[in-house]
Design an enzyme around this catalytic site. Structure first.
Site, PDB file in Angstrom:
ATOM      1  N   ARG A 157       0.849  -1.197   0.000  1.00 12.27           N
ATOM      2  CA  ARG A 157       0.000   0.000   0.000  1.00 12.27           C
ATOM      3  C   ARG A 157       0.879   1.239   0.000  1.00 12.27           C
ATOM      4  O   ARG A 157       1.048   1.906   1.013  1.00 12.27           O
ATOM      5  CB  ARG A 157      -0.968  -0.055   1.170  1.00 12.27           C
ATOM      6  N   TYR A 185      -3.360  -1.482   7.513  1.00 12.04           N
ATOM      7  CA  TYR A 185      -4.334  -2.321   8.198  1.00 12.04           C
ATOM      8  C   TYR A 185      -4.216  -2.145   9.704  1.00 12.04           C
ATOM      9  O   TYR A 185      -3.175  -1.767  10.234  1.00 12.04           O
ATOM     10  CB  TYR A 185      -4.104  -3.804   7.868  1.00 12.04           C
ATOM     11  N   SER A 218      -8.291  -2.873  -2.486  1.00  9.40           N
ATOM     12  CA  SER A 218      -8.968  -1.591  -2.325  1.00  9.40           C
ATOM     13  C   SER A 218     -10.146  -1.449  -3.287  1.00  9.40           C
ATOM     14  O   SER A 218     -11.242  -1.029  -2.893  1.00  9.40           O
ATOM     15  CB  SER A 218      -7.988  -0.434  -2.535  1.00  9.40           C
ATOM     16  N   GLN A 221      -1.276   2.270  -5.870  1.00  8.08           N
ATOM     17  CA  GLN A 221      -2.701   2.419  -5.564  1.00  8.08           C
ATOM     18  C   GLN A 221      -3.588   1.930  -6.703  1.00  8.08           C
ATOM     19  O   GLN A 221      -4.619   1.295  -6.470  1.00  8.08           O
ATOM     20  CB  GLN A 221      -3.018   3.879  -5.238  1.00  8.08           C
ATOM     21  N   ASP A 257      -4.074  -1.957  -6.742  1.00 12.71           N
ATOM     22  CA  ASP A 257      -4.511  -2.589  -5.506  1.00 12.71           C
ATOM     23  C   ASP A 257      -5.906  -3.190  -5.638  1.00 12.71           C
ATOM     24  O   ASP A 257      -6.917  -2.496  -5.512  1.00 12.71           O
ATOM     25  CB  ASP A 257      -4.477  -1.542  -4.384  1.00 12.71           C
TER      26      ASP A 257
END
Length: 379
Positions: free
Chosen positions: A126, A234, A137, A131, A134
């Site tokens: 991350r 996380y 996400s 991004q 991902d």
């Protein structure tokens, strides 16, 4: 000298309930534009509303599974296929998919034995430049949205305040537990539907995010949580003292809620238990809980994967693959994540992607017949 183009293969997903596909006509066309040959198994996109003809029009070959895999250099999947389905792929072929590496370790070992290079999209770091790659996400965004929509459907009452000639209907109260990507989208969706929303997390940095969406932050103040982000964005396992304080806070708040959405996950661990049977018993009959962590053991006592259960008059919903209930959009986002990943490392001279250490080492599970992931070694 004839240059053989890199061959990308996409198989039809075989996991129960999996409706997504790892390639769309949009991304097929883009890969072909990079110089790759793209082959997709017939019927792979049907459950995501993508007919074979759409792939063919984009320039992809549409073949049987055996023909698709034969000579493949890269196989892309939503969920990693069984090794047996990859017979005929080139030695050392990459497989870019989700692997559930901790829960399906035997499959990882089988990939190593087969000489395949497993690239776990769940392990995508991350960091800013990753991004757009991902998949967790993108899929969590959809899961957070769908959790609220499904809960609203099961609730049986209106979400927004309604003032009518016959009287006023009060807005539904929605409580979101866990404010990662899914939680933030759940908050935003519930707010758009007109609910009165509150949310909690162990990470203190999320207070501002909750408030910015017009929801009320509910936080343990007597015991320190996590300052800023946990590892990789996380949450981490919390102390027993914090857990006790959180349970007390939740118990006093949850009894007033109509909808509860739980989203808390800890990578490589069972999902933390956030809602007990005793807490469910304090909720009003007709209330709804949606447990987005049910596939990892669940945040809610009594939640059962892929079933709607009822405890103390409260409906508990827990689908193990919520993004798959939105197959067209989930596939489009997943496919773009894969294209963004592979195209970012495309070497024009080599005619194929060449991974760097930062991302390559993070997501690579197997290579050269060995399990090479530091996160899995010894596990």
């Amino acid at each position: 000298m004839t240059v053989i183009p890199l061959r990308i293969a996409v198989l039809k997903e075989t996991a129960p309930g999996e409706t997504r596909v790892a390639l769309t006509p949009e991304t097929a066309k883009k890969f072909i534009g990079l110089g790759a040959a793209v082959a997709v198994e017939s019927g792979a996109g049907v459950s995501a509303s993508i007919p074979d003809a759409a792939y063919a029009e984009a320039g992809a070959e549409v073949r049987s599974s055996a023909e698709v895999v034969k000579g493949a250099d890269i196989v892309m999947g939503v969920q990693a296929p069984d090794v047996a389905a990859l017979s005929g792929a080139n030695p050392g072929a990459w497989v870019a998919a989700t692997f559930d590496p901790f829960g399906q370790r035997d499959r990882v070992d089988a990939y190593a034995s087969a000489g395949l290079e497993a690239l776990s999209m769940e392990f995508m770091p991350r960091i800013t430049r990753a991004q757009s790659m991902d998949v967790l996400s993108s899929q969590s965004n959809l899961a957070g949205y769908k959790a609220v929509i499904a809960a609203a459907d099961a609730y049986g009452r209106a979400f927004p305040m309604m003032m009518t000639a016959a009287g006023t209907i009060q807005a539904a109260r929605v409580f979101v537990m866990g404010v990662g990507v899914a939680g933030l989208q759940a908050i935003a969706t519930a707010r758009r539907l007109g609910a009165q929303v509150s949310a909690t997390d162990v990470r203190s940095a999320t207070k501002e995010q909750i408030s910015s969406l017009g929801a009320k932050p509910i936080f343990v103040e007597s015991v320190a949580g996590i300052e800023g982000e946990g590892a990789g964005g996380y949450a981490s396992e919390m102390s027993d003292e914090y857990k006790a304080a959180q349970a007390e806070l939740v118990s006093s708040h949850i009894a007033k809620q109509d909808i509860v959405i739980t989203t808390a996950l800890i990578p490589g661990r069972a999902a933390p238990r956030l809602v007990s049977d005793a807490q469910i018993a304090t909720m009003k009959p007709g209330s709804v809980i949606y447990d987005l962590a049910v596939a990892q053991g669940g945040n809610v006592e009594g939640s059962v994967a892929d079933q709607v259960t009822e405890k103390h008059g409260v409906k508990i919903i827990g689908y193990s693959n919520t993004p798959a209930t939105l197959p067209a959009d989930a596939s489009a986002l997943f496919a773009r994540n894969l294209f963004n990943f592979l195209s970012a490392f495309w070497d024009k001279e080599a005619g194929r992607p060449v991974l760097d250490e930062e991302i390559g080492d993070a997501i690579r599970l197997t290579r050269g017949g060995q399990v090479v992931s530091e996160r899995l070694k010894g596990g």
